[in-house]
Scaffold this active site. Structure first.
Site, PDB file in Angstrom:
ATOM      1  CG  PHE A 156      -1.878  -1.238   1.255  1.00  0.00           C
ATOM      2  CD1 PHE A 156      -2.456  -1.495   0.271  1.00  0.00           C
ATOM      3  CD2 PHE A 156      -1.919  -1.699   2.379  1.00  0.00           C
ATOM      4  CE1 PHE A 156      -3.616  -2.706   0.230  1.00  0.00           C
ATOM      5  CE2 PHE A 156      -3.087  -3.062   2.593  1.00  0.00           C
ATOM      6  CZ  PHE A 156      -3.695  -3.427   1.412  1.00  0.00           C
ATOM      7  CB  ILE A 157       4.315   1.878  -1.072  1.00  0.00           C
ATOM      8  CG1 ILE A 157       4.593   0.762   0.134  1.00  0.00           C
ATOM      9  CG2 ILE A 157       5.353   3.176  -1.052  1.00  0.00           C
ATOM     10  CD1 ILE A 157       4.311   1.187   1.524  1.00  0.00           C
ATOM     11  N   GLY A 241       2.232  14.759  11.737  1.00  0.00           N
ATOM     12  CA  GLY A 241       2.074  15.939  11.103  1.00  0.00           C
ATOM     13  C   GLY A 241       1.316  15.626   9.775  1.00  0.00           C
ATOM     14  N   GLY A 339     -29.821  11.415  -5.057  1.00  0.00           N
ATOM     15  CA  GLY A 339     -30.793  10.246  -5.338  1.00  0.00           C
ATOM     16  C   GLY A 339     -30.073   9.435  -6.128  1.00  0.00           C
ATOM     17  CD  GLU A 363      -0.498   9.769   5.599  1.00  0.00           C
ATOM     18  OE1 GLU A 363      -0.346  10.455   6.505  1.00  0.00           O
ATOM     19  OE2 GLU A 363      -0.051   9.926   4.538  1.00  0.00           O
TER      20      GLU A 363
END
Ligand code: CAA
Length: 380
Positions: A156-157, A241, A339, A363
């Site tokens: 997941f980089i 941060g 809708g 994160e």
């Protein structure tokens, strides 16, 4: 207490809003549909200095304060959240840790070219078997002469295939838990580095997300950040941060969804009057507005504390938790107001709904933010 932005902050907010509307918004739908990485948009953002937002002028950056930086992220997320994630990861968890934990040589080598946008940065902590439990990583780094040899896998980089420099966390002493983790600046051209599978994601489709592999990947010892065993703290401090940035991104998505919903509710007529004149819809719009405003206030509070050098991690966690929850709720209500039209790709609220979802995951999940908030509460 002053809630107003100063002249410089207003100027960068307006400039970014104008740029985002003219240069990014017209392409956002296509970038999402084609899962296309917008190289030309990033080249223009580089010309504006947006790849060096947190890098001081001495290294070629803009040296923005955290309030301004997060205003930029919010404005860009209002039109295309995928663009924001690449910028945020590059600035917050790639440039920032090099600036704060790198030696002078490392800063001089990497920061100017990263600030110019010539090299995109990434952050490699998560592994297939561990995301939230960050200290359980298995990637190892062993010293061999004047280089560390890295072995392991990351997943997941963000910017995995387009990035050129990655902050990689690896265990230099697997017997010591989080105190055995060290952080390294790793270039994609280092021998033994390779990119794996590209993920086909629900949202944020214009950003590339991949696996990374390290097979006897040799990294010069001077590329270590801080010192041996301090990598977990480097990662946590960087994430403090960057979580404000994810919250700002969530606010941008939520604001965009609210804007679309208000416009549609004014125009669409049902039972002889505008949707907005029905109490049930006005109630939704009012709650959406409160969610957006409270999220933005938390972003600004966290960023302001950061700028003042005061403890801000727990407020960043609140901003990230609340902003992400609210973005999902606002986007969901926008789809509801539209809708059937909210459920098809002809209108952007469908994209906002998908893009918002990951802000509760990456994160640090919502559950991790609540752990950080609760621990701070109990300890204080
Ligand atoms: N800053 C500096 N140091 C910190 C810190 C912080 N914010 N938080 C903790 N530490 C320190 C502690 O003081 C402690 O230090 P000592 O060794 O001196 O005791 C040490 O780190 C360990 O702290 P904990 O005991 O609190 O650690 P833990 O194992 O219980 O985990 C956690 C804490 C907050 C749950 C942490 O594991 C965490 O944040 N997990 C989520 C990870 C995450 O956010 N991953 C996302 C990766 S990035 C991504 O999403 C991909 C992308 O590209 C967008």
């Amino acid at each position: 207490m002053d809630f107003s932005l100063n002249q410089d902050q207003l100027a960068i907010q307006h400039m970014t809003r104008d740029f985002a509307r003219k240069e990014i918004a017209p392409h956002a739908e296509r970038l999402d549909r084609e899962a296309e990485y917008p190289k030309q948009i990033f080249d223009k953002l580089a010309e504006l200095g947006f790849f060096g937002m947190l890098v001081p002028e001495e290294y070629g950056g803009l040296g923005l304060d955290a309030v301004s930086y997060n205003l930029v992220l919010e404005e860009i997320a209002r039109v295309c959240a995928s663009v924001t994630v690449v910028l945020a990861v590059h600035n917050s968890v790639s440039c920032w840790p090099i600036l704060h934990f790198g030696n002078r040589q490392t800063k001089e080598k990497y920061l100017p070219k990263m600030a110019r946008g010539e090299v995109i940065g990434g952050f490699a902590l998560t592994e297939p078997h561990c995301g939230s439990d960050a200290s359980a990583i298995r990637t190892t780094a062993s010293l061999d002469g004047d280089t560390y040899v890295l072995n392991g896998q990351k997943t997941f980089i963000t910017s995995g295939s387009t990035g050129g420099v990655f902050i990689v966390m690896a265990k230099t002493d697997p017997t010591k838990g989080h105190r055995g983790i060290s952080a390294f600046v790793v270039e994609k051209d280092f021998p033994g580095f390779s990119v794996g599978k590209h993920e086909d994601k629900m949202g944020m489709r214009a950003s590339d997300t991949t696996e990374l592999f390290f097979e006897d990947c040799r990294v010069p010892a001077e590329n270590m950040l801080a010192s041996e065993g301090k990598g977990f703290k480097v990662a946590m401090a960087s994430l403090d941060g960057s979580r404000i940035g994810v919250a700002a991104q969530a606010v941008g998505i939520a604001q965009a969804a609210l804007d679309e919903a208000v416009e549609y509710a004014r125009e669409r007529k049902t039972f002889g009057k505008a949707l907005s004149e029905h109490g049930v819809i006005a109630d939704k719009l009012a709650r959406m507005k409160v969610w957006v405003e409270t999220s933005r206030l938390l972003v600004q509070k966290a960023a302001s504390l950061h700028d003042q050098g005061l403890p801000f991690g727990h407020v960043a966690a609140m901003a990230k938790y609340w902003g992400a929850e609210c973005a999902s709720k606002v986007a969901d209500e926008a789809v509801q107001i539209f809708g059937g039209y909210g459920y098809i790709k002809d209108y952007p609220v469908e994209r906002y709904y998908r893009d918002a979802r990951v802000t509760r995951i990456y994160e640090g999940t919502a559950e991790i933010q609540k752990i950080v908030i609760a621990r701070n509460l109990i300890r204080s």
